[in-house]
Design a protein around this motif. Structure first.
Motif, PDB file in Angstrom:
ATOM      1  N   ILE A  77     -10.972 -16.725  32.362  1.00 51.33           N
ATOM      2  CA  ILE A  77     -10.621 -17.102  33.731  1.00 51.33           C
ATOM      3  C   ILE A  77      -9.109 -17.245  33.888  1.00 51.33           C
ATOM      4  O   ILE A  77      -8.504 -16.747  34.845  1.00 51.33           O
ATOM      5  CB  ILE A  77     -11.320 -18.425  34.106  1.00 51.33           C
ATOM      6  N   VAL A  78      -8.486 -17.908  32.926  1.00 51.20           N
ATOM      7  CA  VAL A  78      -7.074 -18.272  33.067  1.00 51.20           C
ATOM      8  C   VAL A  78      -6.156 -17.062  32.990  1.00 51.20           C
ATOM      9  O   VAL A  78      -5.180 -16.957  33.753  1.00 51.20           O
ATOM     10  CB  VAL A  78      -6.681 -19.308  31.992  1.00 51.20           C
ATOM     11  N   ASN A  79      -6.443 -16.119  32.116  1.00 53.38           N
ATOM     12  CA  ASN A  79      -5.513 -15.015  31.896  1.00 53.38           C
ATOM     13  C   ASN A  79      -5.247 -14.211  33.166  1.00 53.38           C
ATOM     14  O   ASN A  79      -4.093 -14.077  33.589  1.00 53.38           O
ATOM     15  CB  ASN A  79      -6.042 -14.115  30.770  1.00 53.38           C
ATOM     16  N   PRO A  80      -6.264 -13.665  33.830  1.00 53.47           N
ATOM     17  CA  PRO A  80      -5.973 -12.949  35.075  1.00 53.47           C
ATOM     18  C   PRO A  80      -5.509 -13.867  36.194  1.00 53.47           C
ATOM     19  O   PRO A  80      -4.730 -13.449  37.066  1.00 53.47           O
ATOM     20  CB  PRO A  80      -7.305 -12.273  35.426  1.00 53.47           C
ATOM     21  N   ALA A  81      -5.970 -15.142  36.192  1.00 55.28           N
ATOM     22  CA  ALA A  81      -5.555 -16.058  37.249  1.00 55.28           C
ATOM     23  C   ALA A  81      -4.058 -16.354  37.177  1.00 55.28           C
ATOM     24  O   ALA A  81      -3.350 -16.321  38.196  1.00 55.28           O
ATOM     25  CB  ALA A  81      -6.358 -17.361  37.165  1.00 55.28           C
ATOM     26  N   VAL A  82      -3.551 -16.615  35.987  1.00 51.10           N
ATOM     27  CA  VAL A  82      -2.112 -16.845  35.828  1.00 51.10           C
ATOM     28  C   VAL A  82      -1.339 -15.575  36.131  1.00 51.10           C
ATOM     29  O   VAL A  82      -0.265 -15.604  36.755  1.00 51.10           O
ATOM     30  CB  VAL A  82      -1.793 -17.365  34.418  1.00 51.10           C
ATOM     31  N   GLY A  83      -1.869 -14.440  35.711  1.00 47.82           N
ATOM     32  CA  GLY A  83      -1.224 -13.173  36.045  1.00 47.82           C
ATOM     33  C   GLY A  83      -1.115 -12.978  37.544  1.00 47.82           C
ATOM     34  O   GLY A  83      -0.053 -12.599  38.060  1.00 47.82           O
ATOM     35  N   LEU A  84      -2.203 -13.259  38.252  1.00 46.11           N
ATOM     36  CA  LEU A  84      -2.204 -13.120  39.706  1.00 46.11           C
ATOM     37  C   LEU A  84      -1.204 -14.072  40.349  1.00 46.11           C
ATOM     38  O   LEU A  84      -0.463 -13.703  41.270  1.00 46.11           O
ATOM     39  CB  LEU A  84      -3.618 -13.374  40.231  1.00 46.11           C
ATOM     40  N   LEU A  85      -1.153 -15.313  39.869  1.00 46.82           N
ATOM     41  CA  LEU A  85      -0.212 -16.291  40.416  1.00 46.82           C
ATOM     42  C   LEU A  85       1.233 -15.893  40.141  1.00 46.82           C
ATOM     43  O   LEU A  85       2.108 -16.037  41.000  1.00 46.82           O
ATOM     44  CB  LEU A  85      -0.501 -17.677  39.835  1.00 46.82           C
ATOM     45  N   SER A  86       1.495 -15.379  38.942  1.00 41.52           N
ATOM     46  CA  SER A  86       2.872 -14.998  38.631  1.00 41.52           C
ATOM     47  C   SER A  86       3.311 -13.787  39.448  1.00 41.52           C
ATOM     48  O   SER A  86       4.484 -13.672  39.812  1.00 41.52           O
ATOM     49  CB  SER A  86       3.030 -14.718  37.135  1.00 41.52           C
ATOM     50  N   ASP A  87       2.379 -12.883  39.765  1.00 43.10           N
ATOM     51  CA  ASP A  87       2.702 -11.748  40.635  1.00 43.10           C
ATOM     52  C   ASP A  87       3.152 -12.202  42.018  1.00 43.10           C
ATOM     53  O   ASP A  87       3.849 -11.469  42.723  1.00 43.10           O
ATOM     54  CB  ASP A  87       1.488 -10.827  40.794  1.00 43.10           C
ATOM     55  N   ARG A  88       2.752 -13.413  42.417  1.00 44.75           N
ATOM     56  CA  ARG A  88       3.047 -13.942  43.750  1.00 44.75           C
ATOM     57  C   ARG A  88       4.095 -15.050  43.719  1.00 44.75           C
ATOM     58  O   ARG A  88       4.323 -15.707  44.738  1.00 44.75           O
ATOM     59  CB  ARG A  88       1.749 -14.454  44.387  1.00 44.75           C
ATOM     60  N   THR A  89       4.716 -15.272  42.574  1.00 44.27           N
ATOM     61  CA  THR A  89       5.699 -16.344  42.435  1.00 44.27           C
ATOM     62  C   THR A  89       7.093 -15.841  42.796  1.00 44.27           C
ATOM     63  O   THR A  89       7.559 -14.839  42.247  1.00 44.27           O
ATOM     64  CB  THR A  89       5.700 -16.883  40.988  1.00 44.27           C
ATOM     65  N   CYS A  90       7.734 -16.540  43.716  1.00 41.89           N
ATOM     66  CA  CYS A  90       9.078 -16.144  44.179  1.00 41.89           C
ATOM     67  C   CYS A  90      10.132 -17.179  43.790  1.00 41.89           C
ATOM     68  O   CYS A  90      11.149 -17.335  44.461  1.00 41.89           O
ATOM     69  CB  CYS A  90       9.071 -15.947  45.700  1.00 41.89           C
ATOM     70  N   SER A  91       9.909 -17.884  42.711  1.00 44.37           N
ATOM     71  CA  SER A  91      10.835 -18.911  42.237  1.00 44.37           C
ATOM     72  C   SER A  91      12.195 -18.316  41.899  1.00 44.37           C
ATOM     73  O   SER A  91      12.298 -17.160  41.480  1.00 44.37           O
ATOM     74  CB  SER A  91      10.242 -19.580  40.994  1.00 44.37           C
ATOM     75  N   GLY A  94      12.444 -16.843  38.508  1.00 42.70           N
ATOM     76  CA  GLY A  94      11.730 -15.620  38.209  1.00 42.70           C
ATOM     77  C   GLY A  94      10.235 -15.745  38.438  1.00 42.70           C
ATOM     78  O   GLY A  94       9.724 -16.805  38.808  1.00 42.70           O
ATOM     79  N   ARG A  95       9.537 -14.613  38.200  1.00 41.43           N
ATOM     80  CA  ARG A  95       8.085 -14.596  38.400  1.00 41.43           C
ATOM     81  C   ARG A  95       7.324 -15.108  37.182  1.00 41.43           C
ATOM     82  O   ARG A  95       6.286 -15.769  37.320  1.00 41.43           O
ATOM     83  CB  ARG A  95       7.600 -13.164  38.680  1.00 41.43           C
ATOM     84  N   ARG A  96       7.785 -14.782  36.007  1.00 45.00           N
ATOM     85  CA  ARG A  96       6.991 -15.014  34.790  1.00 45.00           C
ATOM     86  C   ARG A  96       7.381 -16.286  34.037  1.00 45.00           C
ATOM     87  O   ARG A  96       6.509 -17.005  33.527  1.00 45.00           O
ATOM     88  CB  ARG A  96       7.144 -13.823  33.835  1.00 45.00           C
ATOM     89  N   HIS A  97       8.687 -16.568  33.945  1.00 42.98           N
ATOM     90  CA  HIS A  97       9.152 -17.663  33.092  1.00 42.98           C
ATOM     91  C   HIS A  97       8.550 -19.028  33.439  1.00 42.98           C
ATOM     92  O   HIS A  97       8.205 -19.796  32.518  1.00 42.98           O
ATOM     93  CB  HIS A  97      10.677 -17.746  33.129  1.00 42.98           C
ATOM     94  N   PRO A  98       8.410 -19.390  34.719  1.00 44.37           N
ATOM     95  CA  PRO A  98       7.824 -20.710  34.986  1.00 44.37           C
ATOM     96  C   PRO A  98       6.420 -20.859  34.399  1.00 44.37           C
ATOM     97  O   PRO A  98       6.064 -21.935  33.876  1.00 44.37           O
ATOM     98  CB  PRO A  98       7.791 -20.770  36.522  1.00 44.37           C
ATOM     99  N   TRP A  99       5.636 -19.789  34.446  1.00 45.40           N
ATOM    100  CA  TRP A  99       4.269 -19.855  33.926  1.00 45.40           C
ATOM    101  C   TRP A  99       4.246 -19.825  32.402  1.00 45.40           C
ATOM    102  O   TRP A  99       3.339 -20.394  31.779  1.00 45.40           O
ATOM    103  CB  TRP A  99       3.440 -18.717  34.513  1.00 45.40           C
ATOM    104  N   THR A 100       5.230 -19.207  31.790  1.00 46.09           N
ATOM    105  CA  THR A 100       5.350 -19.253  30.323  1.00 46.09           C
ATOM    106  C   THR A 100       5.570 -20.691  29.859  1.00 46.09           C
ATOM    107  O   THR A 100       4.956 -21.145  28.890  1.00 46.09           O
ATOM    108  CB  THR A 100       6.506 -18.363  29.845  1.00 46.09           C
ATOM    109  N   VAL A 101       6.445 -21.397  30.556  1.00 45.31           N
ATOM    110  CA  VAL A 101       6.739 -22.802  30.204  1.00 45.31           C
ATOM    111  C   VAL A 101       5.498 -23.672  30.402  1.00 45.31           C
ATOM    112  O   VAL A 101       5.139 -24.490  29.533  1.00 45.31           O
ATOM    113  CB  VAL A 101       7.910 -23.327  31.054  1.00 45.31           C
ATOM    114  N   ILE A 102       4.832 -23.511  31.535  1.00 44.82           N
ATOM    115  CA  ILE A 102       3.625 -24.305  31.812  1.00 44.82           C
ATOM    116  C   ILE A 102       2.560 -24.034  30.749  1.00 44.82           C
ATOM    117  O   ILE A 102       1.920 -24.957  30.230  1.00 44.82           O
ATOM    118  CB  ILE A 102       3.084 -23.992  33.220  1.00 44.82           C
TER     119      ILE A 102
END
Length: 421
Positions: A77-91, A94-102
């Motif tokens: 569940i988490v893998n595609p969900a985080v991927g989908l969220l990072s695709d929509r992240t406008c921080s 960046g798109r990916r780094h915030p989710w890497t830290v979390i």
């Protein structure tokens, strides 16, 4: 704005990469992946089996299968969900780094829960947190390859990721064996947690992550988002065939590796199974490095991927068949490097092949998250089926036969991928 962006009219975050990544970037990705896979495989290979045996020696296989199976469902569940969220992240980070830290933080908490889990229930909770965090981290690290690495360099980078997975596995076993000798299970988990956080921190702090302009953000409407999680095999057949091949390779690998500690104890009767596992993983690791480096180099040079998948699956099947026929310590030593060189060659070209069949640039991380389900789903299927195979289908001979069949089927499926040579 980069040259690529000017040529295509797309922001850097969505443009197809054309500039080769530098050794420094590859090194940081390499070490982040080592930390990630150490965090996954140190518990799987040694710590969780030991805890399962301590909690319920008579039903250790069932307990281990239950813990890993529930955790793998979380990963699905988490893998595609985080991927989908990072695709929509406008921080602005960046798109990916915030989710890497979390992801790294959640995984570290889960490892510390496992360190002091007094019963099966908390063992499951801790492992679910680890799987959630590390699979979120996996989604973003794999997306970095599609975001940053040009097609002609992807097998080389894929080979490094495969080597990192192996080194994470081997170093995890080394760290755990050493820490268990010093202070027991809690310290082993704490060290793993620290390594995960350090690996993620270095990658995030020392590498760029392009910001996605808000006007290019994909739709975030709930209905469209849920529909977007499905990748139609009819519309994207190459994606479906490549996914199926990746699933079968990982299923075969799961059948062949998840229960190695118990195999050494109960079938081979090796007097020191922890040390035996470490020896096997060392042989596996050296061979994996050789397979990944050679396959990555020659695949990028030729632009071909499928021949290397075919050879890799055949070699992995041969390793499993040896253990079907002879379950002894010398044969286990021979099978380990065969499995390593095959899996290394496959991993080197797999990421290159899989990133070449992604449907759209806007959904790279989500689609790679769907592909990563092919990594996680076998961790659900294999623990559920393995006790049945061991009990009713020939014991460990049946288990390794299932591994061989799965990897050979992968070689049939990859032939159906048309967009990749």
């Amino acid at each position: 704005m980069s040259e690529t962006t000017e040529a295509t009219g797309l922001p850097e975050a969505l443009a197809e990469p054309v500039v080769r990544v530098r050794p420094g970037w590859m090194s940081l990705l390499f070490f982040a992946n080592i930390a990630l896979w150490l965090g996954i495989y140190a518990p799987i290979q040694v710590l969780l089996p030991q805890q399962a045996e301590l909690l319920d020696q008579a039903n250790k296989e069932f307990v281990l299968g239950l813990v890993m199976g529930v955790g793998a469902v979380v990963a699905l569940i988490v893998n595609p969900a985080v991927g989908l969220l990072s695709d929509r992240t406008c921080s602005r980070f960046g798109r990916r780094h915030p989710w890497t830290v979390i992801g790294a933080a959640v995984a570290a908490v889960g490892l510390l829960v496992l360190a002091f889990a007094p019963d099966v229930a908390l063992l499951i909770v801790g492992w679910c947190l680890v799987q959630a965090g590390l699979n979120g981290m996996l989604a973003t690290l794999m997306s970095a390859i599609a975001d940053r690495v040009p097609v002609g360099q992807r097998a080389q980078v894929g080979g490094l990721v495969g080597i990192a997975q192996m080194l994470g596995t081997v170093l995890g076993a080394v760290v755990v064996v050493v820490m268990l000798g010093i202070a027991g299970i809690p310290l082993a988990y704490a060290v793993c947690a620290g390594i995960v956080v350090i690996g993620a921190a270095f990658f995030v702090l020392r590498t760029p992550d392009a910001r996605l302009p808000a006007e290019f953000r994909p739709s975030s409407k709930a209905g469209e988002v849920l529909r977007n999680l499905w990748v139609s095999p009819r519309r994207h057949p190459d994606f479906a065939w490549a996914w199926s091949c990746h699933f079968m390779i990982n299923l075969g690998n799961a059948f062949g590796t998840l229960y190695l500690l118990f195999f050494l104890k109960d079938a081979v009767h090796y007097p020191d199974p922890d040390t035996g596992l470490l020896i096997m993983m060392a042989l596996y690791g050296v061979a994996l490095v050789i397979g990944a480096v050679l396959a990555g180099h020659f695949s990028d040079k030729s632009g071909r991927r499928k021949p290397y998948v075919l050879v890799a699956s055949g070699v992995m099947a041969l390793a499993a068949l040896l253990l079907v026929l002879w379950q002894s310590w010398p044969v286990a030593l021979a099978a380990s490097p065969l499995l390593g060189v095959g899996f290394g060659a496959y991993m080197a070209v797999a990421l290159a092949m899989l990133t070449q069949v992604l449907p759209t640039a806007q959904d790279r991380a989500k689609d790679l998250g769907v592909i990563n389900i092919a990594n996680s789903l076998p961790q659900v299927v294999a623990p559920l089926l393995t006790p049945l195979v061991l009990a009713y289908l020939g014991g460990y001979s049946g288990l390794f036969a299932a591994s061989a069949v799965a990897t050979l089927l992968a070689s049939v499926l990859v032939l159906r991928v048309k967009a990749v040579r």
